[in-house]
Write an enzyme that holds these catalytic residues in place. Structure first.
Site, PDB file in Angstrom:
ATOM      1  CG  ASN A 216      -1.946   1.009   1.316  1.00 10.35           C
ATOM      2  OD1 ASN A 216      -2.711   1.136   0.369  1.00 10.35           O
ATOM      3  ND2 ASN A 216      -2.035   1.763   2.409  1.00 10.35           N
ATOM      4  CG  ASP A 286      -8.382  11.881   2.022  1.00 10.34           C
ATOM      5  OD1 ASP A 286      -7.446  11.982   1.208  1.00 10.34           O
ATOM      6  OD2 ASP A 286      -8.200  11.780   3.256  1.00 10.34           O
TER       7      ASP A 286
END
Ligand code: G3I
Length: 389
Positions: A216, A286
């Protein structure tokens, strides 16, 4: 009439039975989200829509309802990080993470475990011990091995995807990249060498062979102008796969900022990871922008709400276009819970619900895009490790 009533009753009983067997698999009663929720719409193409959750906020009814109704996967925002699970050496505290796993099971959600190997949010006893020389590198390696095995074992069978290793690659502004693009200043690389990343995947796999194991990072799906960081991760993960390291997926965090253009290579970058036989995911989406203050988080640019919705929409579309993009997770859903104002001075408005937990245009954009997604390829999920292994 009576026959019809009986048929209806029998059909309902069968439906109930089917529902309860699904529920048993999740260990709780069947959960039925609203039909126009993000999770229900996404389910039609086999996509999981997720959110980061802070378990203690689940005491707030509105927060808990949105978390349950809108999302089909959850990620603990902080509660599986080493600092939280082992605040004192040798004493585990799984309470926050356990609470979220239980919530997920009650609501038919899958869990993304986050994160086993990261340079941030390490326990003080560990970093201080390394700094003052009371913990040697050999002991550090043993401690990391124990941390990974103990944590993965504690949650064995309950985690869909683990973010095994987080943020190892250098950005263009990092001064000491290694030849393959890994950040030479990374705490773990400095002490244990870059081979520790592969070891973390091996240890996690031994502890839970069925969990999907992810690498990630941020700026690895076109966000970096030169795409150099994405290229480095691509080359590294390809090499790891050739060496038989049990990596199942790559997650792009997806922290975007309206002051920069939308990353137009996102879909291609996700696709080339998928073409290696990997799953991909947007793990921490986001979109921040400049705001009046951290409490109200009103954008200073009146056009920002439109661009904000558009960035979310484009990010979701990039994921939808790639069949192996199996989850799209937002990094908390309400602006008042967002990490952004605390980390980026003057910025906020990053989430899909406002500071009063009212849906923003970005929520509606995601909802509409999912409703329109009928033609998108159906994901192979929810599944765990695929036939490649
Ligand atoms: O819980 C303590 C509290 O006890 C203490 O009084 C308070 C004082 O500072 O700190 C609290 O801890 C904070 C923690 O969040 C929980 O709220 C930390 O200071 C704060 O640094 C921490 O921030 C988290 C950040 O990771 C740390 O790097 C954010 O919530 C979290 O959203 C963020 O998440 C990361 C992902 O894990 C990896 N990718 C980037 C992403 C955003 O930075």
């Amino acid at each position: 009439m009576r026959l019809r009533a009986l048929t209806v009753a029998a059909t309902s009983a069968a439906a109930l039975l089917a529902a309860s067997s699904t529920a048993m698999a999740h260990g709780g009663p069947a959960y039925h989200p609203p039909s126009d929720s993000l999770r229900a719409l996404a389910a039609k193409v086999g996509l999981r829509v997720g959110t980061a959750v802070t378990p203690s906020y689940l005491d707030q009814q509105a927060y808990a309802s949105i978390a349950a109704d809108q999302f089909s996967t959850v990620t603990p925002e902080n509660e599986m990080k080493w600092q939280v699970v082992e605040p004192t050496r040798g004493t585990y505290d799984w309470s926050g993470a356990d609470r979220l796993v239980q919530f997920a099971q009650q609501h038919g959600q899958l869990v993304r475990g986050h994160t086993l190997l990261w340079h941030n949010q390490l326990p003080d006893w560990l970093t201080q011990g390394v700094a003052n020389g009371t913990i040697s590198d050999a002991e550090l390696r043993d401690l990391l091995h124990k941390h990974i095995v103990d944590e993965v074992t504690h949650f064995k069978g309950k985690i869909w995807q683990w973010d095994v290793a987080n943020e190892f690659f250098a950005n263009s502004w990092d001064p000491h990249p290694l030849p393959d693009g890994i950040n030479g200043d990374n705490f773990w690389v400095q002490h244990l060498g870059e081979g520790i990343i592969a070891d973390a995947f091996r240890w996690a796999h031994e502890a839970d062979p069925h969990a999907l194991l992810f690498y990630n990072d941020y700026n690895i799906a076109g966000e970096d102008g030169t795409n150099a960081k994405s290229d480095a991760v691509y080359n590294w993960v390809k090499k790891m796969l050739a060496e038989g390291v049990p990596i199942d997926g790559v997650g792009d965090q997806g922290h975007l900022d309206l002051q920069y253009g939308f990353p137009t290579k996102m879909r291609q970058d996700l696709q080339r990871f998928a073409d290696l036989g990997l799953k991909v995911a947007i793990t921490e989406a986001d979109v921040r922008t400049f705001v009046n203050n951290a409490t109200e988080q009103q954008p200073t640019d009146p056009l920002a709400p439109y661009a904000h919705a558009n960035y979310y929409d484009e990010m979701l579309k990039a994921c939808l276009a790639v069949r192996d993009c199996i989850s799209f997770t937002v990094w908390s859903f309400g602006d008042s819970y967002s990490w952004v104002p605390g980390f980026f001075t003057g910025e906020g408005y990053a989430d899909i619900y406002d500071v009063n937990l009212q849906p923003k245009p970005a929520y509606l954009a995601l909802q509409e895009q999912l409703a329109l997604a009928k033609g998108a390829p159906h994901r192979p999920g929810p599944g765990n490790r695929g036939p490649r292994h």
